[in-house]
Write an enzyme that holds these catalytic residues in place. Structure first.
Site, PDB file in Angstrom:
ATOM      1  N   GLY A   1       0.801  -1.220   0.000  1.00 56.07           N
ATOM      2  CA  GLY A   1       0.000   0.000   0.000  1.00 56.07           C
ATOM      3  C   GLY A   1       0.826   1.258   0.000  1.00 56.07           C
ATOM      4  N   GLY A   2       1.745   1.393   0.938  1.00 59.43           N
ATOM      5  CA  GLY A   2       2.582   2.575   0.950  1.00 59.43           C
ATOM      6  C   GLY A   2       2.924   3.048   2.340  1.00 59.43           C
TER       7      GLY A   2
ATOM      8  CD  GLU B   1      -3.219   2.005   2.192  1.00 56.28           C
ATOM      9  OE1 GLU B   1      -2.513   1.619   1.270  1.00 56.28           O
ATOM     10  OE2 GLU B   1      -2.947   1.805   3.391  1.00 56.28           O
TER      11      GLU B   1
ATOM     12  CG  HIS C   1      -4.599  -6.848   5.119  1.00 60.39           C
ATOM     13  ND1 HIS C   1      -5.520  -6.845   4.100  1.00 60.39           N
ATOM     14  CD2 HIS C   1      -3.889  -5.698   4.995  1.00 60.39           C
ATOM     15  CE1 HIS C   1      -5.366  -5.735   3.384  1.00 60.39           C
ATOM     16  NE2 HIS C   1      -4.384  -5.021   3.911  1.00 60.39           N
TER      17      HIS C   1
ATOM     18  NE  ARG D   1      -4.983  -2.495   7.038  1.00 59.57           N
ATOM     19  CZ  ARG D   1      -3.680  -2.444   6.789  1.00 59.57           C
ATOM     20  NH1 ARG D   1      -2.828  -2.882   7.700  1.00 59.57           N
ATOM     21  NH2 ARG D   1      -3.238  -1.958   5.658  1.00 59.57           N
TER      22      ARG D   1
ATOM     23  CG  HIS E   1      -1.248  -7.432   7.570  1.00 61.74           C
ATOM     24  ND1 HIS E   1      -0.500  -7.747   6.448  1.00 61.74           N
ATOM     25  CD2 HIS E   1      -1.285  -6.069   7.628  1.00 61.74           C
ATOM     26  CE1 HIS E   1      -0.101  -6.626   5.858  1.00 61.74           C
ATOM     27  NE2 HIS E   1      -0.547  -5.592   6.563  1.00 61.74           N
TER      28      HIS E   1
ATOM     29  NE  ARG F   1       0.278  -1.819  10.888  1.00 59.46           N
ATOM     30  CZ  ARG F   1       0.096  -1.791   9.568  1.00 59.46           C
ATOM     31  NH1 ARG F   1       0.091  -0.646   8.912  1.00 59.46           N
ATOM     32  NH2 ARG F   1      -0.070  -2.920   8.891  1.00 59.46           N
TER      33      ARG F   1
END
Length: 549
Positions: free
Chosen positions: A63-64, A128, A246, A291, A349, A384
């Site tokens: 994702g980044g 996101e 995730h 998430r 994840h 997170r």
């Protein structure tokens, strides 16, 4: 719990090859390499990694990296989004450091050579889950982690002050008579010999522990080795019940659980159930809810059949430009995301918990620091925020170097002051252990992964957690014959599993990544506090969440 071992197996000081440096960095992901680069400006640094330098969770990040650099954005907005996602367990002062120091660290990362995608000459940003703004920098569409790792590895390799040793498995941390950490006991995987790497400061940057679970996005190296070694050395572990699953990984028989980035939903992809209906429509945030919420919603829908991620609303041009890796990987398994929804399911994840640290990466044991996923300073709370992990590694890796500079002792530790195993064992090397019982690694590893997935996974309850903790503890208290790295990893996975299960059993509420079907409510009055565990005494204790900012 008295039978838990300080060292994974007995060894003798006389049989160890000794090396030293100013700063020893364990791990070669973003936290480890960035810390090494910053430290090398002043110190001699050794980086140890258990496989190749490029192999880490960083390399797999798609994702980044989240950072507030857009005109419409601000560190304050990033701060608020992080706190909201963290479900009441973030330390506001730590989050403030992350969002305010983040832009400087990202600029340094770009100066080191990381090249992020641009649009019309400007840095391209995406959005996101649980972010209120577009603030995710990405590279080569969905290969951000690979690009960051490439740049950091290149810089490390050209630095005369950094020595990298690959194929080094950290067996345990070494201490002196005062209980200070002075280095690491390491297995050279090529020669089979033990090495002692001494340093004035030791930085754990060993990543996560996703392999503890049957299904994970993590690479095979993520077996919780650093967390387990810190535990054996007496360091506090914090918030170990909070594991992030995730929501979207590729669900195809006999294929690995390949990560499908949250940025796909950020660009407009929908989640649909077996009947072809969107099921996140009435949830605040919809597909971009935090998430834990999306993962549980998918898990619930999977009771009635497969769940799919439909890329088609994004459009062909954007899919091919932004998600080339995902497009090619799905194509390899016979799915063309341009025309067909992709079957997805949650997988383990990210570990929000880890070795407890302060805002400068200092642990409860002197001269031991921790950064990145293996560390826990309460910046992520109970859940997170997407793409905050890479930023975490940069910001707190940088602060560790600040603190090392402040406290540095020019005299390096000596091998003479290292305290060896009790009892003066006369033999050394892999396989020397009390009971001589062969550890059937693959069988036990599979049992751990299945037990954790079924009982300490997305949905938890008292009976399942109790059974998991008791079984894992019984397995851990066996003395096995350790014959190689696989066995060392399995022993560490057992330790990590016990600590996670115990913390999850004790927390009688649901919050963030920890969901108890028997205690489904979030109870701030009783449970807005961090769990702490250490090997001494081995019980779960609690400290309040810092309310200061």
């Amino acid at each position: 719990m008295g039978t838990l071992r300080r060292y994974l197996y007995p060894w003798a000081k006389s049989g160890v090859k000794v090396f030293d440096s100013d700063v020893l960095v364990l791990g070669s992901g973003i936290a480890g390499l960035y810390t090494a680069i910053k430290a090398s400006e002043q110190f001699q640094v050794t980086v140890l990694t258990k496989k190749k330098i490029e192999e880490s969770n960083t390399e797999h990040a798609q994702g980044g990296i989240a950072v507030a650099i857009d005109e419409a954005d601000s560190p304050t907005l990033h701060f608020e989004d992080t706190l909201r996602a963290g479900a009441g367990l973030c330390d506001p002062s730590i989050v403030r450091i992350l969002v305010e120091e983040g832009p400087t660290c990202v600029k340094e990362l770009m100066d080191i050579g990381a090249q992020f995608d641009r649009q019309n000459g400007q840095l391209a940003l995406t959005r996101e889950g649980a972010h209120s703004q577009r603030r995710i920098l990405h590279a080569q569409g969905d290969a951000t982690g690979w690009e960051i790792e490439r740049a950091l590895v290149a810089r490390v390799k050209e630095s005369p002050n950094v020595t990298v040793r690959e194929g080094r498995f950290v067996v345990d941390l070494l201490e002196n008579g005062n209980g200070d950490i002075v280095g690491a006991l390491v297995l050279n995987e090529e020669t089979g010999e033990l090495e002692g790497h001494l340093a004035s400061a030791v930085v754990l940057a060993t990543g996560g522990l996703g392999q503890v679970y049957r299904f994970t996005t993590n690479p095979s190296v993520a077996t919780g080795d650093g967390i387990a070694a810190a535990w054996r050395a007496g360091a506090d572990l914090m918030d170990m019940e909070f594991v992030q699953f995730h929501p979207t990984t590729l669900l195809i028989a006999n294929a690995p659980r390949f990560l499908i980035s949250e940025a796909v939903r950020g660009e407009g992809a929908f989640l649909i159930n077996a009947a072809g209906k969107r099921f996140m429509e009435n949830v605040p945030g919809k597909e971009l809810a935090p998430r834990d919420i999306v993962a549980r919603a998918i898990w619930k829908e999977m009771n009635d059949g497969l769940v799919y991620l439909d890329f088609r609303p994004i459009g062909k041009e954007c899919i091919l430009e932004r998600f080339p890796t995902i497009y090619q990987t799905c194509l390899k398994y016979g799915i063309n995301v341009l025309t067909t929804p992709v079957p997805v399911a949650p997988a383990a994840h990210y570990m929000m918990g880890g070795v407890a640290t302060n805002s400068y990466g200092e642990t409860s044991v002197r001269h031991l620091y921790a950064a990145g996923e293996c560390a826990c300073n309460a910046v992520h709370g109970a859940n997170r925020l997407a793409s905050n992990s890479l930023l975490d590694g940069l910001v707190f890796g940088s602060r560790i170097v600040e603190r090392i500079r402040d406290k540095f002792q020019a005299t390096r530790p000596s091998w003479e002051e290292v305290v060896g195993p009790e009892g003066g064992v006369g033999d050394t090397g892999i396989g020397i252990i009390g009971a001589r019982k062969q550890l059937n690694d693959q069988s036990l590893r599979n049992q751990i992964q299945n037990l954790m997935w079924d009982n300490v996974g997305i949905l938890r309850n008292e009976a399942g957690l109790k059974m998991a903790a008791e079984l894992l503890l019984a397995w851990e208290q066996d003395n096995f014959f350790i014959s190689g790295v696989d066995d060392l990893e399995t022993a560490n996975m057992l330790t990590a599993g016990v600590v996670i299960a115990k913390a999850a059993f004790k927390r009688q509420e649901s919050r963030g990544g920890h969901f108890r079907s028997d205690y489904p409510l979030r109870l701030d009055g009783l449970w807005r506090k961090h769990s702490l565990q250490c090997m001494e005494g081995y019980y779960v204790r609690y400290v309040p969440v810092s309310g200061t900012d």
